[in-house]
Write an enzyme that holds these catalytic residues in place. Structure first.
Site, PDB file in Angstrom:
ATOM      1  N   HIS A  59      -5.532 -17.212 -24.875  1.00 49.65           N
ATOM      2  CA  HIS A  59      -4.766 -18.166 -24.086  1.00 49.65           C
ATOM      3  C   HIS A  59      -5.730 -19.040 -23.288  1.00 49.65           C
ATOM      4  CE1 HIS A  59      -1.406 -19.892 -22.012  1.00 49.65           C
ATOM      5  NE2 HIS A  59      -2.076 -19.733 -20.875  1.00 49.65           N
ATOM      6  N   GLU A  61     -15.051 -24.530 -26.299  1.00 47.59           N
ATOM      7  CA  GLU A  61     -16.389 -23.973 -26.486  1.00 47.59           C
ATOM      8  C   GLU A  61     -16.428 -22.510 -25.995  1.00 47.59           C
ATOM      9  OE1 GLU A  61     -20.443 -25.395 -24.732  1.00 47.59           O
ATOM     10  OE2 GLU A  61     -19.341 -27.107 -25.592  1.00 47.59           O
ATOM     11  N   ARG A  97       4.244 -19.938 -32.605  1.00 47.06           N
ATOM     12  CA  ARG A  97       5.580 -19.325 -32.625  1.00 47.06           C
ATOM     13  C   ARG A  97       5.572 -18.059 -31.801  1.00 47.06           C
ATOM     14  NH1 ARG A  97       9.395 -21.248 -35.598  1.00 47.06           N
ATOM     15  NH2 ARG A  97       8.711 -23.015 -36.822  1.00 47.06           N
ATOM     16  N   ILE A  98       6.712 -17.799 -31.191  1.00 45.06           N
ATOM     17  CA  ILE A  98       6.830 -16.583 -30.389  1.00 45.06           C
ATOM     18  C   ILE A  98       7.342 -15.468 -31.292  1.00 45.06           C
ATOM     19  CG2 ILE A  98       7.922 -15.566 -28.344  1.00 45.06           C
ATOM     20  CD1 ILE A  98       7.347 -18.054 -27.017  1.00 45.06           C
ATOM     21  N   THR A 100     -10.004 -24.249 -34.920  1.00 46.87           N
ATOM     22  CA  THR A 100     -11.405 -24.130 -34.476  1.00 46.87           C
ATOM     23  C   THR A 100     -11.721 -22.690 -34.073  1.00 46.87           C
ATOM     24  OG1 THR A 100     -10.925 -24.743 -32.176  1.00 46.87           O
ATOM     25  CG2 THR A 100     -11.524 -26.535 -33.694  1.00 46.87           C
ATOM     26  N   ASP A 117       2.407 -14.070 -23.038  1.00 44.04           N
ATOM     27  CA  ASP A 117       1.138 -14.224 -22.307  1.00 44.04           C
ATOM     28  C   ASP A 117       0.995 -13.199 -21.183  1.00 44.04           C
ATOM     29  OD1 ASP A 117       0.519 -16.420 -23.910  1.00 44.04           O
ATOM     30  OD2 ASP A 117       1.394 -17.861 -22.524  1.00 44.04           O
TER      31      ASP A 117
END
Ligand code: GRF
Length: 200
Positions: free
Chosen positions: A108, A171, A90-91, A12, A144
């Site tokens: 994230h 959204e 995947r890292i 999305t 992250d």
């Protein structure tokens, strides 16, 4: 500028990025969608938009190094300048990331540095936060944890279920990610240490 979007799932965010690109807001070429899974819906979205797709599965390579070398090869072949991770599960290794230093973006689903990892929405919901949100950041070797480009908050109300919260989060992601990519493409992001300044 040539962009490759990496996906493993529904896509999305990819769809929102394509929408923004087709409207002329992202002034670059989305050349390639790369997936590690042959039957993810993101690949169908890419095909519908006329974007070249490539499936590179980890299981077809002996080592992670070989797997990533193949990805780097195809990126080089298509002169990719920017990698956009959009639900790619995947890292990437430090070596891969060094090859595209400050040229890999990720979204994230939490307000980093809170709720890192694969279940940002669920973890924030279960923790009982009143405000969560989305973060677009540069990818560095620590998961992250790269410099933050944009963040946007989303309220978690008492009526929310994990599903309604996830809907509100997606959204918000679909607004924020195309905007961050646009800023990158327009050369408006200046990184100094952990800080990203938006040059307007
Ligand atoms: C998004 O929630 C994103 O924040 C996370 O993975 C999810 C991908 O969703 N990194 P989609 O495939 O773009 O629908």
């Amino acid at each position: 500028m040539n962009i490759a979007v990496f996906c493993s799932g529904n896509g999305t965010n990819l769809q929102a990025i394509i929408g923004s690109w087709k409207k002329g807001h992202i002034k670059a070429d989305i050349k390639l969608v790369v997936s590690d899974l042959p039957d993810c819906y993101a690949l169908i979205r890419a095909k519908n938009a006329g974007i070249k797709t490539l499936v590179i599965e980890r299981k077809n390579f002996k080592t992670k190094k070989d797997f990533e070398a193949e990805i780097l090869k195809v990126l080089k072949r298509d002169n990719i300048d920017l990698i956009v991770l959009a639900g790619y599960m995947r890292i990437l290794s430090g070596d891969f990331i060094s090859a595209y230093e400050n040229k890999i973006l990720n979204i994230h689903p939490a307000l980093l540095p809170s709720f890192k990892g694969a279940h940002g929405i669920r973890d924030a919901f279960e923790y009982g936060v009143k405000i969560t949100g989305v973060t677009v950041h540069f990818v560095t070797k620590d998961m992250d944890a790269g410099p933050i480009i944009l963040q946007s908050s989303v309220k978690a109300t008492e009526d929310d279920t994990e599903e309604t919260l996830a809907e509100a989060m997606h959204e918000e992601e679909h607004k924020v990610y195309p905007r961050a990519i646009q800023l990158f493409v327009d050369g408006k992001l200046k990184i100094e240490g952990r800080k990203v300044t938006i040059l307007e």
